[in-house]
Motif scaffolding. Structure first.
Motif: not given
Length: 167
Positions: A45-54
Motif C-alpha cells: 500500500p502507498q502509505e506503507q511505501i512512504r514509511e518503508s522507502f526513503i
C-alpha cells in the motif's frame, strides 16, 4: 524430543511447508520474468511505501506479505555488465550503504540469476536481505527480499525456492 529447540525447529519447518503450498504465478516487466510467489503477497500500500522507502525513486514493483513480515522489490538495472560483475558491484554498494553489514553466501541459479544474502544493520533494526539479479533477453532485473533478521531461517528457504523457479 530431548530439547525444546528441536520442537521449535520442527514447527517452523511445518510452517515453511505450509507457506510453500499456497502460491501464485506473477509476470513482471511485460512478461520478461515469471515468478512463483506466496499467495498472500500483495502490492505494498502507498502509505506503507512512504514509511518503508526513503528514496524518491521507487522500485517498479514492491510486494509484501499481507502482514508486512516479508517485502520484495523489483526494478530494471540500466547496466549491461556481465551478471557476475553486477552481483559483485551490488555487494560493494551494499557494504557502502550499510557499513556494518555481513554478507553470507552468493550463488548463481540456472546461469541467469545471480544472488547474495546478508545481515544488514539499519539504525536499531537488523534485517536479513537477499539480493538478486536476473539477466534475461539483454535486460537485467534487480530484486531484493527483506525480513527481520529473527525470521530469516523461516524465509530464506522460501526465497531460494522463488529464485529457483524464476523463468
Amino acid at each position: 524430543m530431548e530439547y525444546i529447540d528441536e520442537s521449535i525447529l520442527m514447527l517452523r519447518h511445518k510452517n515453511i511447508s505450509y507457506m510453500a503450498a499456497k502460491e501464485k504465478t506473477e509476470l513482471f516487466f511485460d512478461g520478461l520474468i515469471e515468478m512463483v510467489l506466496p499467495d498472500d503477497f500483495v502490492d505494498m500500500p502507498q502509505e506503507q511505501i512512504r514509511e518503508s522507502f526513503i528514496s524518491h525513486e521507487l522500485p517498479a514493483y514492491i510486494k509484501t506479505k499481507c502482514n508486512g513480515e516479508l517485502t520484495m522489490s523489483l526494478d530494471i538495472l540500466d547496466y549491461q555488465e556481465p551478471l557476475e560483475v553486477l552481483v559483485e558491484q551490488c555487494m560493494q554498494y551494499m557494504k557502502i550503504l550499510f557499513p556494518g553489514s555481513i554478507i553470507y553466501e552468493r550463488g548463481n541459479i540456472n546461469g541467469f540469476t545471480g544472488w547474495f544474502d546478508s545481515k544488514v544493520f539499519m539504525g536499531k533494526e537488523i534485517y536479513y536481505k537477499l539480493y538478486f539479479i536476473v539477466a534475461k533477453q539483454g535486460r537485467n532485473v534487480f530484486g531484493s527480499f527483506q525480513c527481520r533478521f529473527v525470521d530469516y531461517d523461516r524465509w530464506k528457504p522460501q526465497m531460494m525456492r522463488v529464485l529457483n523457479q524464476i523463468s
